[in-house]
Scaffold this motif. Structure first.
Motif, PDB file in Angstrom:
ATOM      1  N   LYS A  41      11.163   7.326  -3.843  1.00 29.83           N
ATOM      2  CA  LYS A  41      12.428   8.023  -4.105  1.00 29.83           C
ATOM      3  C   LYS A  41      12.794   8.895  -2.910  1.00 29.83           C
ATOM      4  O   LYS A  41      11.919   9.318  -2.150  1.00 29.83           O
ATOM      5  N   ALA A  42      14.082   9.163  -2.781  1.00 32.34           N
ATOM      6  CA  ALA A  42      14.561  10.045  -1.718  1.00 32.34           C
ATOM      7  C   ALA A  42      13.908  11.419  -1.837  1.00 32.34           C
ATOM      8  O   ALA A  42      13.648  11.910  -2.934  1.00 32.34           O
ATOM      9  N   GLY A  43      13.604  12.034  -0.688  1.00 30.73           N
ATOM     10  CA  GLY A  43      13.039  13.373  -0.657  1.00 30.73           C
ATOM     11  C   GLY A  43      11.526  13.423  -0.710  1.00 30.73           C
ATOM     12  O   GLY A  43      10.944  14.493  -0.563  1.00 30.73           O
ATOM     13  N   VAL A  44      10.859  12.291  -0.925  1.00 31.43           N
ATOM     14  CA  VAL A  44       9.395  12.271  -1.010  1.00 31.43           C
ATOM     15  C   VAL A  44       8.776  12.318   0.380  1.00 31.43           C
ATOM     16  O   VAL A  44       7.783  13.002   0.612  1.00 31.43           O
ATOM     17  N   LEU A  45       9.348  11.578   1.309  1.00 29.37           N
ATOM     18  CA  LEU A  45       8.827  11.522   2.673  1.00 29.37           C
ATOM     19  C   LEU A  45       9.622  12.463   3.574  1.00 29.37           C
ATOM     20  O   LEU A  45      10.778  12.771   3.299  1.00 29.37           O
ATOM     21  N   PRO A  46       9.018  12.897   4.681  1.00 30.64           N
ATOM     22  CA  PRO A  46       9.759  13.744   5.620  1.00 30.64           C
ATOM     23  C   PRO A  46      10.814  12.937   6.383  1.00 30.64           C
ATOM     24  O   PRO A  46      10.739  11.710   6.460  1.00 30.64           O
ATOM     25  N   ALA A  47      11.801  13.628   6.932  1.00 28.75           N
ATOM     26  CA  ALA A  47      12.839  12.980   7.738  1.00 28.75           C
ATOM     27  C   ALA A  47      12.185  12.269   8.919  1.00 28.75           C
ATOM     28  O   ALA A  47      11.153  12.719   9.403  1.00 28.75           O
ATOM     29  N   GLY A  96      14.399   7.379   0.785  1.00 28.57           N
ATOM     30  CA  GLY A  96      13.813   6.470  -0.196  1.00 28.57           C
ATOM     31  C   GLY A  96      13.271   5.253   0.524  1.00 28.57           C
ATOM     32  O   GLY A  96      13.299   5.159   1.744  1.00 28.57           O
ATOM     33  N   SER A  97      12.760   4.285  -0.236  1.00 30.49           N
ATOM     34  CA  SER A  97      12.286   3.043   0.392  1.00 30.49           C
ATOM     35  C   SER A  97      13.450   2.339   1.070  1.00 30.49           C
ATOM     36  O   SER A  97      14.580   2.372   0.602  1.00 30.49           O
ATOM     37  N   VAL A  98      13.130   1.681   2.174  1.00 34.03           N
ATOM     38  CA  VAL A  98      14.131   0.920   2.917  1.00 34.03           C
ATOM     39  C   VAL A  98      13.641  -0.521   2.993  1.00 34.03           C
ATOM     40  O   VAL A  98      12.642  -0.811   3.652  1.00 34.03           O
ATOM     41  N   GLY A 158      14.342   5.015  -6.017  1.00 33.59           N
ATOM     42  CA  GLY A 158      13.113   4.240  -6.125  1.00 33.59           C
ATOM     43  C   GLY A 158      13.278   2.891  -6.797  1.00 33.59           C
ATOM     44  O   GLY A 158      12.293   2.227  -7.094  1.00 33.59           O
ATOM     45  N   THR A 159      14.538   2.493  -7.054  1.00 29.32           N
ATOM     46  CA  THR A 159      14.803   1.196  -7.672  1.00 29.32           C
ATOM     47  C   THR A 159      15.903   0.474  -6.893  1.00 29.32           C
ATOM     48  O   THR A 159      16.655   1.093  -6.144  1.00 29.32           O
ATOM     49  N   ALA A 160      15.985  -0.821  -7.101  1.00 25.11           N
ATOM     50  CA  ALA A 160      17.069  -1.617  -6.534  1.00 25.11           C
ATOM     51  C   ALA A 160      17.448  -2.694  -7.539  1.00 25.11           C
ATOM     52  O   ALA A 160      16.582  -3.344  -8.114  1.00 25.11           O
ATOM     53  N   VAL A 161      18.744  -2.834  -7.766  1.00 26.16           N
ATOM     54  CA  VAL A 161      19.295  -3.903  -8.591  1.00 26.16           C
ATOM     55  C   VAL A 161      20.393  -4.525  -7.743  1.00 26.16           C
ATOM     56  O   VAL A 161      21.350  -3.845  -7.390  1.00 26.16           O
ATOM     57  N   SER A 200       0.834  -1.197   0.000  1.00 26.03           N
ATOM     58  CA  SER A 200       0.000   0.000   0.000  1.00 26.03           C
ATOM     59  C   SER A 200       0.872   1.252   0.000  1.00 26.03           C
ATOM     60  O   SER A 200       2.083   1.186  -0.096  1.00 26.03           O
ATOM     61  N   SER A 201       0.230   2.351   0.118  1.00 22.21           N
ATOM     62  CA  SER A 201       0.827   3.688   0.185  1.00 22.21           C
ATOM     63  C   SER A 201       1.672   3.962  -1.048  1.00 22.21           C
ATOM     64  O   SER A 201       1.311   3.582  -2.149  1.00 22.21           O
ATOM     65  N   LEU A 202       2.794   4.591  -0.859  1.00 20.11           N
ATOM     66  CA  LEU A 202       3.626   5.034  -1.970  1.00 20.11           C
ATOM     67  C   LEU A 202       4.323   3.885  -2.699  1.00 20.11           C
ATOM     68  O   LEU A 202       4.914   4.091  -3.745  1.00 20.11           O
ATOM     69  N   GLU A 203       4.265   2.668  -2.161  1.00 19.45           N
ATOM     70  CA  GLU A 203       4.922   1.520  -2.785  1.00 19.45           C
ATOM     71  C   GLU A 203       3.925   0.561  -3.439  1.00 19.45           C
ATOM     72  O   GLU A 203       4.293  -0.531  -3.857  1.00 19.45           O
ATOM     73  N   ALA A 204       2.672   0.972  -3.571  1.00 21.86           N
ATOM     74  CA  ALA A 204       1.632   0.088  -4.108  1.00 21.86           C
ATOM     75  C   ALA A 204       1.942  -0.392  -5.520  1.00 21.86           C
ATOM     76  O   ALA A 204       1.565  -1.496  -5.897  1.00 21.86           O
ATOM     77  N   GLY A 205       2.646   0.396  -6.313  1.00 20.85           N
ATOM     78  CA  GLY A 205       2.954   0.024  -7.694  1.00 20.85           C
ATOM     79  C   GLY A 205       4.286  -0.666  -7.874  1.00 20.85           C
ATOM     80  O   GLY A 205       4.790  -0.760  -8.999  1.00 20.85           O
TER      81      GLY A 205
END
Length: 177
Positions: free
Chosen positions: A83-89, A94-96, A130-133, A48-53
């Motif tokens: 992505k970094a900067g989307v959420l507050p500190a 970014g996603s963890v 917003g990506t990981a390889v 859900s939320s910002l990672e739903a896609g």
């Protein structure tokens, strides 16, 4: 001088014989490759939320080890994360990704973990764009888990967990390649 030319030609043939493109390495007996298409919507419940896609792909190469156990090399690509900067500190990096497992269970069900990847709160994967390889090599797989996974890969799924989606950010059933 002729001896030097003969030695040079002989060394050239030896070097050519060592080239993997001319003499590719033979596969390890009983080595298996599993794959999966990953998505946030496959999670139970869906991400859900910002990672739903969130989406991705996984490849796992399982290689026999001693005593019937295996080692596994996991290679995955994930997109659609924060992505970094989307959420507050302090969540602005970014996603963890905080955990990763292979679980026993059919699609749409939640099952117990049988293989744990070395991802944790102490060793997370951070995704500033917003990506990981990533490739994680040498993950131990017990003999029992390896036998079960290789005999019925679709009865197992791969799941990554994030700080935002602690029930799973991407998931996919395994399949033999």
């Amino acid at each position: 001088m002729k001896r030097f030319a003969v030695v040079a030609v002989a060394l050239a043939f030896v070097a050519a014989g060592c080239d993997d493109t001319l003499n590719p390495a033979t596969p390890t007996p009983n080595q298996a490759t599993l794959v999966s298409s990953l998505s946030g919507t496959a999670n139970v419940p869906p991400a859900s939320s910002l990672e739903a896609g969130s989406t991705g792909a996984l490849s796992v190469t399982m290689t026999p080890a001693a005593g019937g156990a295996y080692t596994a090399d996991f290679s995955f690509q994930i997109a659609g994360l924060v992505k970094a900067g989307v959420l507050p500190a302090p969540l602005n990096s970014g996603s963890v990704i905080v955990a990763g497992y292979v679980h026993q269970g059919a699609a749409g069900t939640v099952g117990p973990p049988v293989v744990q990847l070395p991802i944790s709160l102490q060793a997370p994967i951070v995704t500033p764009d917003g990506t990981a390889v990533l490739t994680i090599s040498g993950v131990a797989v017990s003999a029992g888990a390896a036998t079960a996974i290789l005999s019925n890969p679709s009865g197992f799924y791969f799941n990554l967990y994030s700080a935002l989606n602690q029930n799973g950010v991407v998931r996919g059933q395994l399949a033999k390649q």
